[in-house]
Design an enzyme around this catalytic site. Structure first.
Site, PDB file in Angstrom:
ATOM      1  N   GLU A  17     -15.053  40.591  46.776  1.00 22.91           N
ATOM      2  CA  GLU A  17     -13.711  40.864  47.298  1.00 22.91           C
ATOM      3  C   GLU A  17     -13.251  39.852  48.343  1.00 22.91           C
ATOM      4  OE1 GLU A  17     -16.244  43.024  47.286  1.00 22.91           O
ATOM      5  OE2 GLU A  17     -15.569  45.098  47.189  1.00 22.91           O
ATOM      6  N   ASP A 103     -17.786  46.015  45.928  1.00 27.49           N
ATOM      7  CA  ASP A 103     -18.533  47.082  46.597  1.00 27.49           C
ATOM      8  C   ASP A 103     -18.862  48.230  45.640  1.00 27.49           C
ATOM      9  OD1 ASP A 103     -18.398  45.698  48.980  1.00 27.49           O
ATOM     10  OD2 ASP A 103     -16.581  46.724  49.646  1.00 27.49           O
ATOM     11  N   ASP A 105     -18.555  51.470  45.479  1.00 30.74           N
ATOM     12  CA  ASP A 105     -17.926  52.759  45.726  1.00 30.74           C
ATOM     13  C   ASP A 105     -16.767  52.860  44.748  1.00 30.74           C
ATOM     14  OD1 ASP A 105     -16.037  51.023  46.772  1.00 30.74           O
ATOM     15  OD2 ASP A 105     -16.301  51.655  48.850  1.00 30.74           O
ATOM     16  N   GLU A 107     -13.545  52.562  45.075  1.00 31.23           N
ATOM     17  CA  GLU A 107     -12.564  51.493  45.166  1.00 31.23           C
ATOM     18  C   GLU A 107     -13.132  50.184  44.634  1.00 31.23           C
ATOM     19  OE1 GLU A 107      -9.328  49.691  48.331  1.00 31.23           O
ATOM     20  OE2 GLU A 107     -11.050  50.805  49.078  1.00 31.23           O
ATOM     21  N   TYR A 334     -24.049  48.364  53.772  1.00 33.82           N
ATOM     22  CA  TYR A 334     -22.653  48.708  53.491  1.00 33.82           C
ATOM     23  C   TYR A 334     -22.184  49.820  54.418  1.00 33.82           C
ATOM     24  CZ  TYR A 334     -18.436  49.546  50.742  1.00 33.82           C
ATOM     25  OH  TYR A 334     -17.132  49.672  50.334  1.00 33.82           O
ATOM     26  N   ARG A 336     -19.312  51.744  54.380  1.00 34.72           N
ATOM     27  CA  ARG A 336     -18.541  52.909  53.912  1.00 34.72           C
ATOM     28  C   ARG A 336     -19.487  53.792  53.109  1.00 34.72           C
ATOM     29  NH1 ARG A 336     -14.826  48.704  53.255  1.00 34.72           N
ATOM     30  NH2 ARG A 336     -13.064  48.839  54.702  1.00 34.72           N
ATOM     31  N   HIS A 381     -25.956  55.608  47.924  1.00 37.74           N
ATOM     32  CA  HIS A 381     -25.749  54.726  49.062  1.00 37.74           C
ATOM     33  C   HIS A 381     -26.794  55.006  50.135  1.00 37.74           C
ATOM     34  CE1 HIS A 381     -21.191  54.134  48.151  1.00 37.74           C
ATOM     35  NE2 HIS A 381     -21.971  53.623  47.247  1.00 37.74           N
TER      36      HIS A 381
END
Length: 960
Positions: A17, A103, A105, A107, A334, A336, A381
């Site tokens: 990203e 990432d 997740d 999103e 990470y 989040r 995670h």
């Protein structure tokens, strides 16, 4: 599959990203890898109707979602990402494999899916996932890729569509009924309601006063050491067996809630203290219990935000910005995550550091594990921890400033999570005696001794309540036994008053949202940022204060969209979205139920009732936003303060209004300061505001025009203006605007005169003409009073000079060389203390572009909502930290001057034919350009008109 050379496997394109992430990962892969950033989302729902392809019309064009065809989203490549997409396609054309390394997740999965859809790769595609950016983790991710998780993509898409429908359908209702350019959102509206409800509690709160006694008791022994003090303090707990009332015994209305308690007032407390002066006290009981405190779990997103707020003074947004930077540069995992799980590698690294730094005595026999308290936590995670299989101590990282402080916090918490419990003893001592009037009084003291600090050696959690006692705090009592005599050295009556419930801070609002299971923890920082930017909430110190505007918005949503801001309903929606992510529910039927309602046969006009029902009925958003007849805009924005005075939220801000005693005549009005906390607006204060000179404070008639001059107190300060005669055109070509001028800083509405007004309205004033015939004028500008002669401006020292400066004085000022350097430094407007990063004193100064904070190294301009009078040290430090994080402003490179053609004879001998051809070509190009520009302008106008619905709902995407 392992990272290898270009010759063995060809080129591999890895897309992440962010450029920072790309730079770090590139260093861990071999020469056969090209690592490039998508720079966030490359494709999304359209922001305006102009971005929607022409084949879509009507509601599809407005919403960007085709609600009649299974809620099909219309995706467009973001305008600012088109060049990056072109670059990625070019790189992909030269590659043999594609790795999507966004990432892990929802999103990140959605970004990877969009990349695949837009780039349309014809080479093998792999999903590359990792929790930390270290060499081992990146190479392991390349060796073991997976496929795209379509369920995660579908779940994210459902959230995006849901948030679009909520924002684009409900926001226009706010525009029509409250104020233009407002926004509503599935989580932001609920978060705003929480802040408003807390303020309502504060407004309804009535304080109660109560008294008690605090005694200092002596054992009569000489203190040998700190572990066995000679005296100790104890507080009165009962009189004649009846418990003495404390703050928790009173309700919000200030009344005593418990019948079997004694409420002492000042007179009673002082009387009891006097009666106990000669009392012989003794120890009545000593109760000792073992004390044990276990370590706190490693950080997840929300607990990191809360602790960074308590310990470092960071807002949620700032915390996540710093954490993102640490992650992308390979320092932490990470950030989040809603998991408190540590990998075996991380546990081993933490245990190794416990032994190394604190010794084997602090290491438990078995590794500690922590179960997540978050519903539907993604256990794949990890918790937020230092990266790698060996944790770098903060000193080893080479970090500085905010990066160092946040890393240190994460490192300490992670290491402490694998240490032994803290143990000790807690002791409660009861002391009693009989007063001279026969009453029996009992006092109580509690103590705590920590015999083994365990994890507290490494980390102690902060508290939201500044008066709360932290876990490592000891309270030592003398060693006493039941029956031991004691002497009262002092008996002090103490008065107390109950306090209203504390306002939310960013940390406590994050905790409240998580406890209620509203929204996703990863989005809380952006939600808080949104409600502040939308002016629903402002900060007073660290407290979040709702604006009067938010009261009107929440009032409308509660009364007409009750289910949409219901806490339990919003939490159940979150459960449904998680079920869709898990494959236990289907997206389209759920969206149909939310948008169109359950089944047929809903009575016309019954949507509002369905939206406020107690069952599981979703009501149907579409009909809710269509049936607006029952919404009275004036009633929604009106809040009675008394029988005569009403607070109203108007389109230009809040004001109080007092009804006229004569029916039919307009009432009296007064503006309310923009950032007045709602709980401070009392009836008495409203009366004061109304009593101030306002709208028509007549000064007298202008002797020249005959127009009445009045002084007014406007939203931007006091000013004078003229009342134009009736019939004066206010619009059109012949419109006449009344003359207006702000009062000087030395003037007030109470003292301004007609003569003052005439002088103010005469500005700008012609001072005279110089020897060359140039006019010199005195004017008041953005940066203060000044003289102007042509393009040459010179500052004046005071506003009064605007009216008094003479031509000779003006010429003398112009005779002086123009100041190019800095003037003598003005004293600071406010001192805020030492910055925690630079450790230099921070002050507020007045600069050319307004007030700013500085520590002598970094300057940061105060934002629109910051005031010099109210800015806190924490806010000043935050502004400086944000400025440091952005880095120095890069100046645009100067364009090189065009090379002049050599004036040669050859250049001069151009033929007429060539000139004519050039002219024709130029003319043709100009005509084509003009036509294209005209078409673009027409298209823009159409798009603007069609896409107006998107203007105020741009922040409807709240979930990731």
């Amino acid at each position: 599959m392992s990272p290898s050379s270009e010759t063995a496997h060809g080129k591999r394109l890895v897309i992440v990203e962010s450029p920072a992430k790309a730079k770090t990962i590139k260093g861990y892969l071999g020469p056969g890898y090209i690592v490039e950033a998508s720079v966030g989302h490359i494709r999304d729902l359209p922001g305006t109707a102009a971005e929607v392809p022409d084949k879509y019309t009507g509601e599809v064009r407005r919403l960007g979602v085709d609600v009649d065809h299974d809620f099909a989203p219309i995706y467009v490549v973001n305008a600012d990402k088109k060049s990056q997409v072109t670059k990625l396609k070019s790189l992909l054309a030269e590659s043999d494999e594609l790795f999507l390394a966004t990432d892990e997740d929802r999103e990140g999965e959605a970004i990877a899916w969009h990349l695949q859809e837009v780039l349309k790769p014809k080479v093998p595609v792999h999903r590359m996932v990792f929790h930390e950016i270290t060499k081992d983790a990146i190479q392991e991710a390349v060796r073991n890729p997976r496929e795209l998780n379509q369920r995660l993509v579908d779940a994210q898409e459902t959230r995006r569509i849901l948030d679009r429908l909520y924002g684009y359908e409900v926001s226009p209702v706010l525009w029509k009924k409250v104020m233009p350019k407002l926004s509503a959102g599935r989580v932001q509206s609920v978060a705003t309601r929480l802040v408003v409800e807390r303020e309502r509690e504060r407004i309804a709160f009535r304080s109660a006063s109560y008294w008690d006694l605090v005694g200092t008791f002596g054992t009569g022994r000489t203190a040998v050491d700190a572990a066995n003090p000679e005296t100790f303090g104890a507080r009165l707990v009962s009189v004649d067996g009846k418990r003495v009332a404390t703050g928790r015994d009173f309700g919000q209305d200030g009344r005593l809630r418990t019948a079997n308690t004694m409420h002492l007032d000042e007179q009673a407390a002082r009387g009891l203290a006097a009666a106990l002066e000669q009392t012989a006290f003794a120890v009545r009981s000593v109760e000792s219990k073992p004390y044990r405190r276990s370590p706190y779990a490693p950080f997840r997103t929300t607990t990191l935000q809360q602790e960074a707020s308590r310990k470092l003074g960071f807002g949620a947004k700032r915390t996540m910005q710093v954490a993102q930077k640490l992650y992308e540069n390979g320092f932490i995992t990470y950030m989040r995550t809603d998991s408190t799980t540590l990998s075996e590698t991380a546990v081993a690294a933490a245990r190794a550091q416990v032994t190394q730094l604190y010794g084997a005595d602090y290491l438990p026999d078995a590794p500690r594990t922590y179960a997540s308290k978050v519903k539907n936590a993604q256990e794949a995670h990890e918790a937020i921890r230092p990266s790698g299989d060996r944790f770098r101590t903060p000193a080893e990282t080479g970090l500085g400033g905010d990066d160092f402080r946040l890393y240190e916090l994460i490192w300490m918490r992670t290491v402490a999570s694998q240490m032994k419990d803290a143990v000790g003893q807690s002791v409660t001592v009861k002391v009693g005696g009989r007063a001279s009037d026969g009453r029996d009084a009992e006092f109580s003291a509690s103590g705590k001794i920590i015999t083994f600090h365990g994890f507290l050696k490494a980390y102690v959690e902060g508290a939201d309540d500044p008066n709360a006692e932290l876990d490592d705090r000891e309270r030592r009592l003398p060693q006493v036994a039941e029956g031991d005599p004691l002497a009262a050295d002092r008996l002090n009556p103490e008065g107390h008053a109950t306090k209203p419930p504390a306002r939310y801070t960013e940390a406590s609002l994050v905790k409240e949202l998580e406890d209620r299971e509203i929204g996703r923890p990863s989005t809380y920082a952006s939600i808080i940022d949104t409600i502040i930017n939308r002016k629903y909430v402002f900060k007073k110190g660290t407290a979040l204060v709702p604006s009067f505007l938010s009261f009107a918005v929440v009032n409308l949503l509660e009364k007409h969209f009750g289910r949409l801001v219901d806490y339990d309903f919003t939490a159940r929606m979150e459960d449904d979205l998680d079920r869709i992510a898990a494959g236990e529910a289907q997206s389209v039927p759920w969206l149909k139920r939310f948008y169109f309602g359950e089944g047929e046969g809903l009575p016309a006009g019954g949507a509002a009732d369905a939206g406020n029902g107690d069952g599981d009925h979703l009501g149907g958003l579409k009909e809710l936003v269509t049936d607006l007849g029952a919404i009275d805009a004036r009633e929604i924005s009106s809040f009675p303060l008394s029988e005569e005075i009403t607070l109203r939220v108007g389109r230009y801000g809040p004001y109080v209004e007092k009804a006229s005693p004569v029916e039919g005549e307009p009432g009296q009005r007064a503006d309310i300061p923009d950032e007045m906390p709602p709980d401070e607006l009392t009836v008495e204060l409203a009366e004061e505001l109304l009593a101030k000179p306002s709208g028509d404070f007549e000064l007298g008639a202008d002797p020249v025009s005959g127009n009445m001059l009045v002084a007014k107190d406007g939203r931007y300060g006091p000013y004078v203006t003229e009342i134009l005669p009736e019939g004066t055109p206010k619009t059109g070509k012949n419109a006449v605007k009344p003359r207006t001028a702000s009062l000087f800083k030395t003037m007030t509405l109470d003292t301004v005169t007609l003569d003052d007004a005439l002088k103010l309205l005469s500005l700008p004033r012609v001072v005279g003409v110089d020897a060359e015939g140039q006019e010199i004028t005195a004017q008041n500008g953005r940066y203060g009073p000044y003289l102007k002669r042509g393009t040459d401006s010179r500052s004046l020292t005071s506003e009064d000079q605007l009216l008094t400066v003479t031509l000779d004085e003006a010429l003398a000022i112009y005779a002086q060389p123009k100041q190019r350097g800095r003037a003598a430094a003005a004293p600071p407007l406010k001192e805020l203390g030492n910055d925690p990063v630079s450790e230099r004193p921070v002050v507020v100064k007045d600069g050319r572009f307004g007030p700013y904070v500085t520590d002598g190294e970094t300057n940061a301009t105060l934002r629109k909502d910051d005031e010099v009078e109210t800015i806190t040290p924490e806010r000043g430090y935050e502004l400086l930290a944000e400025k440091r994080a952005r880095g120095p402003v890069k100046k645009a490179a100067k364009k090189a001057p065009a090379k002049k053609a050599a004036a040669t004879k050859t250049a001069a001998k151009k033929t007429t034919a060539k000139k004519t051809a050039a002219k024709k070509t130029t003319t043709a190009k100009t005509t084509t350009a003009k036509t294209a520009a005209a078409k673009k302008t027409a298209a823009k106008k159409t798009a603007t008109a069609t896409g107006a619905a998107a203007a105020g709902a741009s922040s409807e995407s709240e979930e990731s």
